[in-house]
Motif scaffolding. Sequence first.
Motif, PDB file in Angstrom:
ATOM      1  N   GLY A 170      -7.320  -2.787  11.425  1.00  0.00           N
ATOM      2  CA  GLY A 170      -7.828  -3.891  10.632  1.00  0.00           C
ATOM      3  C   GLY A 170      -7.769  -3.645   9.139  1.00  0.00           C
ATOM      4  O   GLY A 170      -8.001  -4.563   8.350  1.00  0.00           O
ATOM      5  N   ARG A 171      -7.493  -2.412   8.739  1.00  0.00           N
ATOM      6  CA  ARG A 171      -7.419  -2.056   7.317  1.00  0.00           C
ATOM      7  C   ARG A 171      -6.155  -1.244   7.058  1.00  0.00           C
ATOM      8  O   ARG A 171      -6.219  -0.030   6.879  1.00  0.00           O
ATOM      9  CB  ARG A 171      -8.655  -1.265   6.902  1.00  0.00           C
ATOM     10  N   PRO A 189      -3.215   0.760   5.363  1.00  0.00           N
ATOM     11  CA  PRO A 189      -3.222   1.463   4.078  1.00  0.00           C
ATOM     12  C   PRO A 189      -2.208   0.887   3.094  1.00  0.00           C
ATOM     13  O   PRO A 189      -1.162   0.389   3.483  1.00  0.00           O
ATOM     14  CB  PRO A 189      -2.844   2.898   4.465  1.00  0.00           C
ATOM     15  N   ARG A 209      -1.639  -3.392  -0.986  1.00  0.00           N
ATOM     16  CA  ARG A 209      -2.115  -3.866  -2.284  1.00  0.00           C
ATOM     17  C   ARG A 209      -1.052  -3.530  -3.333  1.00  0.00           C
ATOM     18  O   ARG A 209      -0.194  -2.676  -3.090  1.00  0.00           O
ATOM     19  CB  ARG A 209      -3.426  -3.179  -2.664  1.00  0.00           C
TER      20      ARG A 209
END
Length: 252
Positions: free
Chosen positions: A39-40, A42, A45
């Motif tokens: 769910g996260r 790496p 961004r």
Amino acid sequence: MAAEEEGLSGPGEARPAPGSESRPEPRPAPRSVPELLLGRPPMARPLPSFDAESAPAEPGLLFAEWLATALAAGVLDPQVATLSTVDADGLPDARVLVLRDVDASGTGWVFSAAADSPKGRQLADHPAAALTLYWPPLGRQVRVRGTVERAADQVAAAEFATRSPAARVGALVGRQSEPLASLAEYDEAEAVARRRLETTPDTVAAGHAVYTLWAHEVEYWQGDANRRHVRLRYTRTGPVRTPEWSRTLLWP
């Protein structure tokens, strides 16, 4: 039993009705580790670029640039590094500590530790180590490997004086990694150490040591959301304490 129950509530106190006792809030259903991690993802961004071809000839100069960028970007604790050593059984061991300095030519990476701590004993038996730094907001990692040398006691004493009062008190408490009976036991030892430091401000913790990791290899890694990571490895080509390095791009 009746007297014991009365003592629990106290004279004149109303007892809660049966079944009306407060209950803890229900916890959310646990999720599996893979669910939490997937769910996260790496590095999903915007991350800075890294032009390896224009990197300086010496790794220490590039580290100073990257460190300045990390500080300007508001990276928390950018000087915190993971030190990896080998224990008496040949098993790897790792912990985080504070990087104290990198010399001008990038050959020596300086940190401090208690000589009688597990890492201090491991370095005495096998004076080689690796340092790893990772700055998540920038997706940047620095890896250093080499041999380790302990500085003279005078150097350690001078470095100890630069530490904050809290850090000096903690070092004076000592007994790092030994079993602790309770936090109250630590608080008592800390109070003794604090009074000692107030009485004799120039006190240096016994066994406080400064070490230099003389790098044989230094790798700079710039992460990329599309996995087009850029890796640049510096390899020493001359003796330690000399600015003689070769540079090589590595596959991600």
